[in-house]
Design a protein around this motif. Structure first.
Motif, PDB file in Angstrom:
ATOM      1  N   ASP A 128       2.287  39.903  24.108  1.00 48.59           N
ATOM      2  CA  ASP A 128       2.278  41.313  24.498  1.00 48.59           C
ATOM      3  C   ASP A 128       2.774  42.178  23.346  1.00 48.59           C
ATOM      4  O   ASP A 128       3.329  41.682  22.374  1.00 48.59           O
ATOM      5  N   VAL A 129       2.548  43.470  23.511  1.00 45.93           N
ATOM      6  CA  VAL A 129       3.016  44.418  22.516  1.00 45.93           C
ATOM      7  C   VAL A 129       4.276  45.072  23.057  1.00 45.93           C
ATOM      8  O   VAL A 129       4.335  45.438  24.228  1.00 45.93           O
ATOM      9  N   ASP A 130       5.246  45.197  22.216  1.00 45.26           N
ATOM     10  CA  ASP A 130       6.542  45.734  22.627  1.00 45.26           C
ATOM     11  C   ASP A 130       6.472  47.254  22.757  1.00 45.26           C
ATOM     12  O   ASP A 130       6.733  47.988  21.812  1.00 45.26           O
ATOM     13  N   GLY A 131       6.122  47.691  23.965  1.00 43.67           N
ATOM     14  CA  GLY A 131       5.954  49.115  24.204  1.00 43.67           C
ATOM     15  C   GLY A 131       7.225  49.899  23.956  1.00 43.67           C
ATOM     16  O   GLY A 131       7.200  51.007  23.391  1.00 43.67           O
ATOM     17  N   ALA A 132       8.347  49.327  24.379  1.00 46.32           N
ATOM     18  CA  ALA A 132       9.625  50.011  24.201  1.00 46.32           C
ATOM     19  C   ALA A 132       9.889  50.257  22.723  1.00 46.32           C
ATOM     20  O   ALA A 132      10.319  51.340  22.327  1.00 46.32           O
ATOM     21  N   ALA A 133       9.591  49.258  21.913  1.00 48.71           N
ATOM     22  CA  ALA A 133       9.783  49.428  20.477  1.00 48.71           C
ATOM     23  C   ALA A 133       8.922  50.573  19.947  1.00 48.71           C
ATOM     24  O   ALA A 133       9.316  51.304  19.035  1.00 48.71           O
ATOM     25  N   GLY A 134       7.743  50.745  20.548  1.00 48.48           N
ATOM     26  CA  GLY A 134       6.839  51.814  20.117  1.00 48.48           C
ATOM     27  C   GLY A 134       7.399  53.193  20.398  1.00 48.48           C
ATOM     28  O   GLY A 134       7.487  54.038  19.495  1.00 48.48           O
ATOM     29  N   THR A 135       7.795  53.431  21.642  1.00 53.91           N
ATOM     30  CA  THR A 135       8.329  54.749  21.980  1.00 53.91           C
ATOM     31  C   THR A 135       9.667  54.978  21.280  1.00 53.91           C
ATOM     32  O   THR A 135       9.985  56.101  20.880  1.00 53.91           O
ATOM     33  N   ASP A 136      10.410  53.899  21.110  1.00 52.32           N
ATOM     34  CA  ASP A 136      11.664  53.985  20.354  1.00 52.32           C
ATOM     35  C   ASP A 136      11.375  54.507  18.947  1.00 52.32           C
ATOM     36  O   ASP A 136      12.007  55.442  18.448  1.00 52.32           O
ATOM     37  N   ALA A 137      10.357  53.919  18.321  1.00 48.13           N
ATOM     38  CA  ALA A 137      10.001  54.340  16.963  1.00 48.13           C
ATOM     39  C   ALA A 137       9.543  55.793  16.929  1.00 48.13           C
ATOM     40  O   ALA A 137       9.817  56.528  15.975  1.00 48.13           O
ATOM     41  N   ALA A 138       8.859  56.204  18.000  1.00 49.69           N
ATOM     42  CA  ALA A 138       8.400  57.589  18.054  1.00 49.69           C
ATOM     43  C   ALA A 138       9.600  58.533  18.086  1.00 49.69           C
ATOM     44  O   ALA A 138       9.634  59.548  17.371  1.00 49.69           O
ATOM     45  N   VAL A 139      10.590  58.192  18.912  1.00 46.20           N
ATOM     46  CA  VAL A 139      11.801  59.022  18.988  1.00 46.20           C
ATOM     47  C   VAL A 139      12.507  59.028  17.628  1.00 46.20           C
ATOM     48  O   VAL A 139      12.941  60.072  17.139  1.00 46.20           O
ATOM     49  N   GLU A 140      12.621  57.866  17.047  1.00 40.66           N
ATOM     50  CA  GLU A 140      13.219  57.724  15.715  1.00 40.66           C
ATOM     51  C   GLU A 140      12.567  58.695  14.739  1.00 40.66           C
ATOM     52  O   GLU A 140      13.232  59.448  14.032  1.00 40.66           O
ATOM     53  N   HIS A 141      11.259  58.667  14.710  1.00 40.69           N
ATOM     54  CA  HIS A 141      10.464  59.515  13.824  1.00 40.69           C
ATOM     55  C   HIS A 141      10.755  60.994  14.086  1.00 40.69           C
ATOM     56  O   HIS A 141      11.017  61.767  13.154  1.00 40.69           O
ATOM     57  N   LEU A 142      10.761  61.374  15.358  1.00 41.44           N
ATOM     58  CA  LEU A 142      10.975  62.776  15.712  1.00 41.44           C
ATOM     59  C   LEU A 142      12.401  63.208  15.398  1.00 41.44           C
ATOM     60  O   LEU A 142      12.638  64.321  14.897  1.00 41.44           O
ATOM     61  N   ALA A 143      13.361  62.333  15.691  1.00 36.09           N
ATOM     62  CA  ALA A 143      14.764  62.660  15.413  1.00 36.09           C
ATOM     63  C   ALA A 143      14.965  62.843  13.922  1.00 36.09           C
ATOM     64  O   ALA A 143      15.671  63.756  13.480  1.00 36.09           O
ATOM     65  N   ALA A 144      14.306  61.993  13.145  1.00 35.42           N
ATOM     66  CA  ALA A 144      14.432  62.101  11.694  1.00 35.42           C
ATOM     67  C   ALA A 144      13.862  63.423  11.197  1.00 35.42           C
ATOM     68  O   ALA A 144      14.321  63.999  10.208  1.00 35.42           O
ATOM     69  N   LEU A 145      12.841  63.919  11.899  1.00 37.58           N
ATOM     70  CA  LEU A 145      12.251  65.199  11.514  1.00 37.58           C
ATOM     71  C   LEU A 145      13.159  66.360  11.913  1.00 37.58           C
ATOM     72  O   LEU A 145      12.953  67.503  11.486  1.00 37.58           O
ATOM     73  N   GLY A 146      14.156  66.081  12.785  1.00 38.79           N
ATOM     74  CA  GLY A 146      15.089  67.125  13.176  1.00 38.79           C
ATOM     75  C   GLY A 146      14.985  67.564  14.626  1.00 38.79           C
ATOM     76  O   GLY A 146      15.681  68.479  15.049  1.00 38.79           O
ATOM     77  N   HIS A 147      14.098  66.907  15.389  1.00 39.53           N
ATOM     78  CA  HIS A 147      13.982  67.274  16.806  1.00 39.53           C
ATOM     79  C   HIS A 147      15.202  66.782  17.586  1.00 39.53           C
ATOM     80  O   HIS A 147      15.743  65.724  17.304  1.00 39.53           O
ATOM     81  N   ARG A 148      15.626  67.604  18.571  1.00 38.96           N
ATOM     82  CA  ARG A 148      16.750  67.186  19.396  1.00 38.96           C
ATOM     83  C   ARG A 148      16.402  67.243  20.891  1.00 38.96           C
ATOM     84  O   ARG A 148      16.983  66.568  21.703  1.00 38.96           O
ATOM     85  N   SER A 149      15.409  68.050  21.205  1.00 42.95           N
ATOM     86  CA  SER A 149      14.985  68.109  22.602  1.00 42.95           C
ATOM     87  C   SER A 149      13.640  67.394  22.736  1.00 42.95           C
ATOM     88  O   SER A 149      12.580  67.996  22.585  1.00 42.95           O
ATOM     89  N   ILE A 150      13.753  66.090  22.967  1.00 42.72           N
ATOM     90  CA  ILE A 150      12.559  65.255  22.984  1.00 42.72           C
ATOM     91  C   ILE A 150      12.284  64.767  24.396  1.00 42.72           C
ATOM     92  O   ILE A 150      13.071  64.010  24.975  1.00 42.72           O
TER      93      ILE A 150
END
Lengths: 348, 348
Positions: free
Chosen positions: B175-197
């Motif tokens: 299977d594909v680790d879906g949680a890891a995927g959305t986790d990475a998305a949040v990581e990416h957005l947080a790094a860009l400076g987003h706080r209300s995700i």
DNA sequence: GAAAGTGGTTTGAACGATCCAATGAAAGAG
DNA sequence: CTCTTTCATTGGATCGTTCAAACCACTTTC
């Protein structure tokens, strides 16, 4: 009642023809006849044998049958290399239709990876050599595709999804009438009141692309609408298509018919970049009715291919040819259908 | 040198093992050994036999081998009924990977139409009864899917693409680790400076959907970001998703992570309706990296599934199990990868 | 009254490979 | 020089089915 002796009904749970035979009190050949040529049996014997088959859950062993009859009841389908990119013709629905229809006729689909290169024939040769398949379904046929000739020379039954655009055609094919699709798109737009209808297609030379352009052209002529300077070409990606669309929009087109959904979404982008919107300032139509068409905003009016019908027809032609190899080639051209969404509107 | 007599090398162009044997001056068994257990042969004999095989273009007859060895070297894959809707997990790439890997190991994929209903097991039973396949690859597994148990009880090797989310698991899966995927998305957005995700997902209860939500949740907590009122649910279609996105946007989310590209495009629409644009006012990420993701404007940042790897791993596990049926279940969880496009940006 | 049909079933022989047990030749042990 | 061991190869049976021809108990034909 003592268990009949000869073929041991034990072990592995697998029922063989001999077991059915002894249980029904007939010879194995009679069991075989019950399944393959029932009209040879006396009704009461037939009934008895069939009931026994059912009770015991017997199923003929595919390999054994295959060995004896010299047919595999398998149809090969080579799935093109993913690397080759290319528009996957919504493989999904097509494959499903293919297997569903094949199943009904007692055939199954054998899937194999077929490299795009010039040595693609090697896999076909291998499959034939090991008698793994009786016939092939081809798709992603292109100009200079050697597979048709190769198979034809060897007398192997095959059907292609897609016409053979080059020179002398060989063999059966099933295809979707692309010209009828773009023609219908123009019809639809003209009925809405559009008069300046452009076409954004692929570079000339691809059979399917030229066909789609042709449909636009003939419909425009039929309506007496101008075509000069209203035609552009682009490779099948969004940025190129957006760039190619610019001159069409500059020339005042109020509607753009395209050869693919990708090209259509290129128009979306070009419109967005000039602050206009598809379905409001300019009508846009796509081709293929891919999943993306219903996902974008506004929903893209597109031309849907009857892939289920294509699959069904492929199998139908193929089975016909398996029975009569020498038959004259048969071709089926299916009509696509226009799926109207929000990207087309009545101007003014 | 007079042509050897016994097995007539004429007719049908088909080369049999006996022909190779007489030509190479050995018995058929030795030819068989040359292919299956070459270490038993004296090097020079091996060389001679192999050369003869090559010269004559001999290929073992699949059905004959299959009959004797009681294995088909075929792997069944049931393509779900198209009617069942459901997002096709980009079947295309997966199937290609599956057949390519199987080919390398001398196996092929047998495709069959598998109805979605409760009698779906009938086809599996038929295929097994006629010894048409050695093993199965399952996909589109869902809660209450009876196939795993059914196959397990009969000792039939299988692998599922997709975890068995319910109760006690049986068998191997990839299977594909879906949680890891959305986790990475949040990581990416947080790094860009987003706080209300915010997160836009599917209704709870679907294993994959809950998994993806979980990844968002844990990443948010790790960063100490607020999650209350920042989560919504919708069925997997654009209009519903657009409606469900509204409260999230109203609450001031500057980024939305979603459980599918369809949901993400629902956000696109919701944003468009309020005169805002994805990638400018609000960041949006999708899931699956479907073809649509690269076609829309702006290009959708999405989470790509490594389908080639999934296919490869499926075959690997399957072959392992064919060899050792009693082995303890093996599971493979693959990491998805974030594909960054223009729908995510640094705010302010 | 013998020969020729008739419909239904059986018998024996493939189909092309692999399994198993047996064989012959060469090598080593006593 | 015989006896065992090892290696390479062979012969025969077998997998489960279908084909071709034979068979059987009758009826029809001349």
């Amino acid at each position: 009642m003592p268990a009949s002796s000869h073929p041991s009904p034990s072990r592995s749970g697998q029922v063989t023809m001999a077991m059915v035979a002894t249980r029904a009190g007939v010879s194995t050949q009679t069991v075989s006849n019950a399944l393959n040529t029932p009209e040879l049996l006396r009704p009461e014997t037939l009934e008895r044998v069939l009931r026994t088959i059912d009770e015991m859950g017997y199923r003929p062993h595919r390999a054994a049958r295959s060995l004896r009859t010299r047919t595999s009841r398998l149809i090969g389908y080579g799935i093109r290399s993913a690397a080759s990119g290319g528009s996957s013709p919504i493989l999904d629905r097509f494959l499903h239709a293919l297997s569903a229809t094949a199943d009904e006729a007692g055939y199954r689909i054998l899937l194999f990876a077929s490299p795009a290169g010039p040595d693609s024939l090697a896999v076909y040769e291998e499959l034939l050599g090991e008698r793994g398949v009786d016939a092939f379904v081809l798709s992603d046929t292109h100009r200079g595709d050697r597979r048709q000739r190769w198979l034809d020379q060897r007398g192997i039954p095959f059907v292609a999804f897609g016409r053979v655009w080059s020179g002398r055609e060989t063999g059966d094919w099933v295809d979707v009438d692309g010209a009828a699709g773009t023609d219908a798109a123009v019809e639809h737009l003209a009925a809405l009141g559009h008069r300046s209808i452009a076409f954004l297609g692929w570079p000339r030379g691809s059979g399917a692309g030229d066909d789609r352009a042709q449909g636009w052209l003939r419909a425009m002529r039929r309506h007496g609408l101008p075509v000069r300077g209203r035609r552009a070409e682009s490779t099948d990606d969004v940025p190129s298509a957006a760039a190619a669309a610019v001159p069409l929009l500059d020339a005042g087109a109020t509607a753009v018919v395209t050869a693919s959904d990708t090209l259509a979404l290129g128009c979306y982008r070009a419109l967005g970049e000039r602050g206009a919107a598809p379905g409001r300032e300019v009508s846009v139509t796509g081709f293929d009715d891919s999943p993306a068409a219903s996902l974008v905003s506004p929903g893209l009016t597109s031309i849907g291919q009857p892939l289920e019908d294509v699959g069904r027809e492929c199998i139908r032609l193929l089975l016909g040819r398996v029975e009569d190899t020498g038959r004259t080639p048969e071709r089926v051209l299916l009509a696509p259908s226009l799926v109207v969404r929000d990207s087309t509107f009545a101007p003014l």
